[in-house]
Design an enzyme around this catalytic site. Structure first.
Site, PDB file in Angstrom:
ATOM      1  CB  CYS A 141      -0.771  -0.221   1.270  1.00  0.00           C
ATOM      2  SG  CYS A 141      -2.042   1.790   1.105  1.00  0.00           S
TER       3      CYS A 141
ATOM      4  CG  ASN B 298      -1.746  -2.496  -3.344  1.00  0.00           C
ATOM      5  OD1 ASN B 298      -2.467  -0.970  -3.761  1.00  0.00           O
ATOM      6  ND2 ASN B 298      -1.853  -2.605  -2.538  1.00  0.00           N
ATOM      7  CB  THR B 299      -2.125   2.468  -6.028  1.00  0.00           C
ATOM      8  OG1 THR B 299      -2.023   2.243  -4.706  1.00  0.00           O
ATOM      9  CG2 THR B 299      -4.042   2.191  -6.363  1.00  0.00           C
TER      10      THR B 299
ATOM     11  CB  THR C 215     -10.629   2.199 -10.431  1.00  0.00           C
ATOM     12  OG1 THR C 215     -10.050   2.105  -9.718  1.00  0.00           O
ATOM     13  CG2 THR C 215     -10.932   3.172 -10.880  1.00  0.00           C
TER      14      THR C 215
HETATM   15  C1  FMN Z   1     -10.343   3.953  -3.324  1.00  0.00           C
HETATM   16  C2  FMN Z   1      -9.292   3.002  -2.871  1.00  0.00           C
HETATM   17  C3  FMN Z   1      -9.336   1.784  -1.730  1.00  0.00           C
HETATM   18  C4  FMN Z   1      -7.732   1.322  -1.943  1.00  0.00           C
HETATM   19  N1  FMN Z   1      -7.305   0.114  -0.917  1.00  0.00           N
HETATM   20  C5  FMN Z   1      -6.621  -0.477  -0.735  1.00  0.00           C
HETATM   21  C6  FMN Z   1      -6.347  -1.242  -0.213  1.00  0.00           C
HETATM   22  O1  FMN Z   1      -7.093  -1.324   1.263  1.00  0.00           O
HETATM   23  N2  FMN Z   1      -5.850  -2.476   0.702  1.00  0.00           N
HETATM   24  C7  FMN Z   1      -5.048  -2.771  -0.873  1.00  0.00           C
HETATM   25  O2  FMN Z   1      -4.929  -3.731  -0.810  1.00  0.00           O
HETATM   26  N3  FMN Z   1      -5.958  -2.172  -1.899  1.00  0.00           N
HETATM   27  C8  FMN Z   1      -6.686  -1.161  -2.300  1.00  0.00           C
HETATM   28  N4  FMN Z   1      -6.547  -0.673  -3.361  1.00  0.00           N
HETATM   29  C9  FMN Z   1      -5.973  -1.220  -4.889  1.00  0.00           C
HETATM   30  C10 FMN Z   1      -6.979  -1.861  -5.223  1.00  0.00           C
HETATM   31  O3  FMN Z   1      -7.315  -2.636  -4.536  1.00  0.00           O
HETATM   32  C11 FMN Z   1      -6.221  -2.291  -6.854  1.00  0.00           C
HETATM   33  O4  FMN Z   1      -4.614  -2.843  -6.290  1.00  0.00           O
HETATM   34  C12 FMN Z   1      -5.566  -0.911  -7.627  1.00  0.00           C
HETATM   35  O5  FMN Z   1      -6.981   0.337  -7.922  1.00  0.00           O
HETATM   36  C13 FMN Z   1      -5.709  -1.748  -8.876  1.00  0.00           C
HETATM   37  O6  FMN Z   1      -7.073  -1.262  -9.798  1.00  0.00           O
HETATM   38  P1  FMN Z   1      -7.898  -1.119 -10.184  1.00  0.00           P
HETATM   39  O7  FMN Z   1      -7.232  -0.500 -11.297  1.00  0.00           O
HETATM   40  O8  FMN Z   1      -8.746  -2.461 -11.094  1.00  0.00           O
HETATM   41  O9  FMN Z   1      -8.178   0.005  -9.358  1.00  0.00           O
HETATM   42  C14 FMN Z   1      -7.526   0.450  -3.214  1.00  0.00           C
HETATM   43  C15 FMN Z   1      -7.721   1.283  -3.972  1.00  0.00           C
HETATM   44  C16 FMN Z   1      -8.734   2.403  -4.793  1.00  0.00           C
HETATM   45  C17 FMN Z   1      -9.001   2.815  -5.867  1.00  0.00           C
END
Ligand code: FMN
Ligand code: FAD
Ligand code: FAD
Ligand code: FMN
Ligand code: FES
Ligand code: FES
Lengths: 303, 258, 303, 258
Positions: free
Chosen positions: C130, C192-193, C266
């Site tokens: 994270c 993850n992001t 997302t």
């Molecule tokens: C608002 C938000 C909150 C997130 N919170 C977490 C989290 O608590 N734990 C985690 O491992 N990833 C978290 N992520 C990451 C997502 O689980 C994911 O890995 C990331 O958004 C990429 O996937 P996507 O493009 O489909 O969103 C979060 C993402 C977003 C957008």
């Protein structure tokens, strides 16, 4: 009219807007659309010691708010540049910089020595970050040791402005920046493309001939902006920011984050006159906010 | 040739079928000189998925009415957005891009223009141009079915039109390469544009009869003006850009297995 | 109807579609819109040993084809989860996984021990990536050593399925994947992001309270797809792919690149029913291409 | 309350000025129950820059004509696209979202609904609702100039309307907090929505006269349904989501310095 003049490393620019290597040809491709001498600097195509055919077709894939490319440094080599291209580009009334790539250190050195002799080329951008060549290229840019080594060797032979272009495909871009600063880089430019991939689900095949390619365009802007901010905090030499800049606001964001200059790449494909619009837009912003010199907004973000 | 970035206005948008649209664009200013075979890079606005411009052939230019015609085949979101343009809307184009079909030096030369699907697009303008230079023009147009054969009357203004459809619903049944006109006449120049398998078949026919053959290639393009090197094709001179050295290539330059 | 059943590590899923942590609440937020038990697995909010208030407002910025978030793991802690949330979520007829985060190893271990006792939680997703917490978090995920260490310690106390979520902010994600595989991870999920940043040029201020935040959405898809491809080539354990998946085609691309399962993050914000559409779309694709089992398309990209 | 994802149809799009549009949406199906103060998350199609949905207050619901009203202020590309919607076009919405304004328990309570700019949006529906419950409704609406004061007649259907404009072009000159009605009457409940400085001024007035005060907050939202935790505001109970615990907050819950 605000004063857009800016010194970046050993370069004196009429404005902080440059074109990114590999997206602006040798400049002449765009001269029908505008007066390209208004641009602060033109960084020409990735050049290598010897001619390269580049990668096979297909080399491009569109992605959400961006594109992947796998050109693979197609170019005719530095000798050809000196003989056939230099005589023309040297007459463009702005800074013409050569983006220099290689796969082994010796190639970088030999090409840098040749470029050092060109009076009308005030600097090179050392590309240690191209993700589209099998050997070398990005490998140099992804470790402090090899990045330092190639910069050290090139610095020894290259006396004019040495801008080093960093790869974003690393854990800590600031460390790489510090390593190349220590070896005498005059500035760092970032980011090069992020390594990405596209697949055609119906055909069950990668879209690019090389499977992976380099991601550019607005999609990468948040990452580029973060890296520019981090690097600007870390190093003392100037930082040139790029990655997804589409308009003057984007350019200003990079400068507020700490960039002394910016480059425009992919956006040229969508609007060939974007560089001029960005220059005018920066001027307008400076006037509206009461700044006299563009230098005032460098790193002027308030936390 | 000088290139321009122009804002043109949609004067008409004629839906030819649920797959094809004919856009007629115009401008207050005089359109620049455009050669047959050249193309434009169209900016697509109002799409959440289209990022880059789209290359589209110049279908026809009418300097009297100051009209530029584009023939659009709906493939994905970009062409869909173009086909949905409304009269009065503005389209931003880079043009004219690329090289052009070459004009025979011998005014007696027998010419054939072979198009399939949306590949007919550049041939209308080429035919008009050749006719204006005094040549006899023959169009050979192929499609799966009669619904793929569009706007015949336009081609008939400039030459003879021969048709094939795979299902026989219009013209002769079969592929363009099977049309009887290929056996009846001996062509000196063959210009073609369409799906690659069709162009390859035509190229091999041309080779057999010793005709000069020019094909128009597609490619994935980012800039359309020779700046990005994304659109290369392999030739006997190595990788060259389709957007500047092409889209029209003499078949002898390509490394096609024919 | 093709067979969408799939085993990923110790998990048995009715289909390969999961929801990404932090984007699907505890599931109930979406239950008005669809039957959430149709989803292969629901990964709930990032949970830490103790309650966290998360970061101050503003926590979100829209970016081209994506968004930045800086939530910072706001949650009420694992004890609260066990007492107040577990009793409800355990009745959802699908795999409920807890995304576990921490800033020190001891916290990870203690929380993992507690979660190990929950019968209806078949696994955890260990978040070592994270970017929005100051200490720990991403730091663990950006070095092989620390990634291996935290997985080793958690593995010791956690007996059920251990999925480890990798950070994309690294030079070589395959190396990290290999390191956590060696310590007994049952699967890896990525990405993850990506660490990014957004600036308000008019106000000359960062948009997020934390300056930088995590980038997600279709903008990152090409990078995620490349990383999934690289990791799937490197490790033997299953890979769960995510990053920018908006529809069934995107999901299939990740599976073709080597993912055994996918997560949707997302995209839920734009279409709360996207998970169901992706499940149905995968089924349609399998039928159209004559596949009987979804497992047939895993890594089925032809080079 | 059950939430829905609905495709509604634009029945009317009334351009109120170059900055404001009133969208009237409808559906074949009966609109679900919606409370005053709630909002919808609108999907914006056909934009190359808008990625997330946009939160927009429910301006009015007419169950007899099955109409949902949205008042749009053009801020950026998302609201511009909404304001440009044509009759017959489809809009995808999540609704009803968030909590609602609370209804006084004492039917004699004196109520004031204070709105500024686009902040009047939820107050029309709130006023209508309160009136239908038998309350006397007073609207106090502020703007820079008369061009900011929109559709007065709509508010007049449900209560007394007081106006201030900063330039004095309509109603009393000054800010809403300077309007004489605040001195003339003693309100028990004050509901407000608008720019934060305005709401803070109203909140401090309410505190002074011991009125119950509810404000409607804006925030940057990604999901609108409590799933992402992006939209928190600081309260005496810590960080809470504006999209689920709000947008309406009793002023005593917030940590505002007033
Ligand atoms: C608002 C938000 C909150 C997130 N919170 C977490 C989290 O608590 N734990 C985690 O491992 N990833 C978290 N992520 C990451 C997502 O689980 C994911 O890995 C990331 O958004 C990429 O996937 P996507 O493009 O489909 O969103 C979060 C993402 C977003 C957008
Ligand atoms: C020089 C040139 C001239 C052209 N002239 C015309 C013309 O006159 N009229 C016309 O309708 N089209 C023409 N095309 C093709 C046109 O550019 C593409 O159909 C268009 O770019 C597709 O964009 P899209 O957004 O609709 O589809 P996308 O969403 O980009 O693509 C949809 C699907 O089609 C595939 N695809 C996209 N472009 C191509 C391509 N060029 N070749 C093969 N597959 C592709 C994609 O991989 C994808 O799977 C021309 C192309 C070139 C290079
Ligand atoms: C609960 C709620 C109810 C709302 N009700 C209405 C309504 O009824 N009618 C209406 O017109 N608007 C309403 N809004 C505001 C509306 O959501 C924003 O104006 C809209 O999201 C802006 O989108 P855009 O694409 O037009 O502008 P963007 O391109 O997203 O933004 C343009 C500029 O405005 C700034 N900005 C964007 N959103 C906000 C915001 N919410 N607060 C402050 N600055 C912002 C951005 O930072 C940017 O600089 C409401 C917001 C919330 C949270
Ligand atoms: C088609 C293409 C070719 C490129 N070629 C080079 C190159 O030769 N050398 C180099 O250093 N960077 C090259 N780049 C990277 C760009 O210079 C730039 O770093 C990157 O595209 C990010 O900026 P942008 O988002 O503004 O395009 C290329 C990028 C593109 C899109
Ligand atoms: S499309 Fe850029 S060089 Fe041809
Ligand atoms: S906007 Fe996602 S929780 Fe409020």
């Amino acid at each position: 009219m605000a004063n857009l003049d800016i010194k970046i490393g050993k370069l004196q620019l009429k404005n902080p807007v440059l074109t990114a290597s590999g997206t602006f040809g040798y400049g002449s491709e765009y001269s029908d659309f505008m007066d390209i001498s208004r641009i602060g600097g033109i960084i020409v195509k990735g050049t290598t010691l010897r001619e390269r055919q580049g990668n096979p077709y297909p080399r491009m894939a569109e992605t959400p708010s961006g594109m992947l490319n796998a050109v693979g440094l197609q170019n005719k080599g530095v000798e050809y540049f000196v003989k056939n291209i230099y005589p023309t580009v040297k007459n463009i009334d702005t800074n013409i910089l050569v983006n220099l790539s290689g796969s082994i250190i010796e190639d970088y050195i030999e090409a840098a020595e040749i470029l050092n002799e060109l009076d009308a080329i005030p600097g090179i951008e050392l590309n240690i970050s191209c993700p589209n060549v099998k050997e070398g290229g990005m490998a140099f840019g992804t470790s402090c040791l090899s990045a330092a080594q190639v910069v050290r060797e090139v610095r020894r032979v290259y006396k004019k402005d040495l801008m080093v272009k960093l790869s974003p495909n690393v854990t800590s871009i600031s460390e790489i920046a510090l390593a190349v600063e220590a070896e005498g880089a005059d500035s760092v430019s970032l980011i090069n493309t992020l390594l990405g991939m596209a697949i055609n689900a119906e055909k069950r095949k990668p879209i690019l001939s090389t499977i992976t390619g380099g991601l550019s365009g607005p999609a990468v802007k948040p990452i580029a902006l973060r890296m520019v901010y981090q690097v600007a905090q870390a190093v003392k030499i100037p930082v040139i920011g790029l990655g997804g800049i589409m308009n003057a606001t984007d350019a200003i964001e990079f400068m507020l984050a700490g960039a002394s200059g910016i480059q425009i790449g992919t956006a040229n494909f969508i609007d060939p006159t974007v560089t001029i619009k960005v220059i005018d837009g920066i001027d307008e912003y400076l006037n509206r906010h009461g700044y006299k010199n563009v230098t005032e907004i460098i790193g002027a973000m308030e936390i | 040739m000088k290139k321009f970035m122009l804002d043109l206005v949609i004067k008409k948008n004629i839906s030819l079928s649920n797959q094809y649209a004919l856009l007629i664009l115009t401008s207050h200013d005089k359109l620049p000189e455009i050669l047959p075979g050249q193309f434009a890079e169209i900016r697509v606005d109002g799409s959440s998925t289209v990022f880059l411009r789209r290359p589209i052939s110049i279908h026809f230019v009418d300097y009297e009415t100051n009209e530029l015609w584009l023939l659009i085949q709906i493939i994905g979101d970009g062409t869909k957005k173009m086909a949905d343009l409304k009269v009065g809307e503005i389209v931003n184009l880079l043009l004219p891009l690329g090289n052009s079909y070459s004009i025979p030096t011998n005014s007696e030369a027998k010419l054939l223009l072979v198009g399939g699907g949306c590949g007919v697009a550049p041939l209308l303008y080429l035919g008009a141009h050749l006719k204006s230079l005094g040549f006899d023009v023959n169009f050979l147009i192929g499609g799966r079915s009669s619904t793929d054969i569009l706007q015949l009357c336009e081609y008939e203004r400039f030459g003879n039109v021969f048709i094939t459809t795979e299902d026989g619903s219009l013209g002769e049944k079969g592929f363009v390469t099977q049309h009887s006109v290929l056996r009846a006449s001996n062509f000196d120049y063959i210009y073609t544009c369409g799906p690659t398998p069709m162009m390859k078949a035509i190229a091999s026919y041309a080779a057999k009869i010793n005709a000069i053959c020019e094909v128009s290639l597609e490619n994935t393009m980012a800039c359309g003006i020779g700046a990005c090197l994304c659109c290369v094709t392999d030739t006997i001179q190595g990788h060259v850009c389709v957007c500047t050295e092409g889209p029209v290539f003499n078949i002898t330059k390509l490394k096609w297995q024919i």
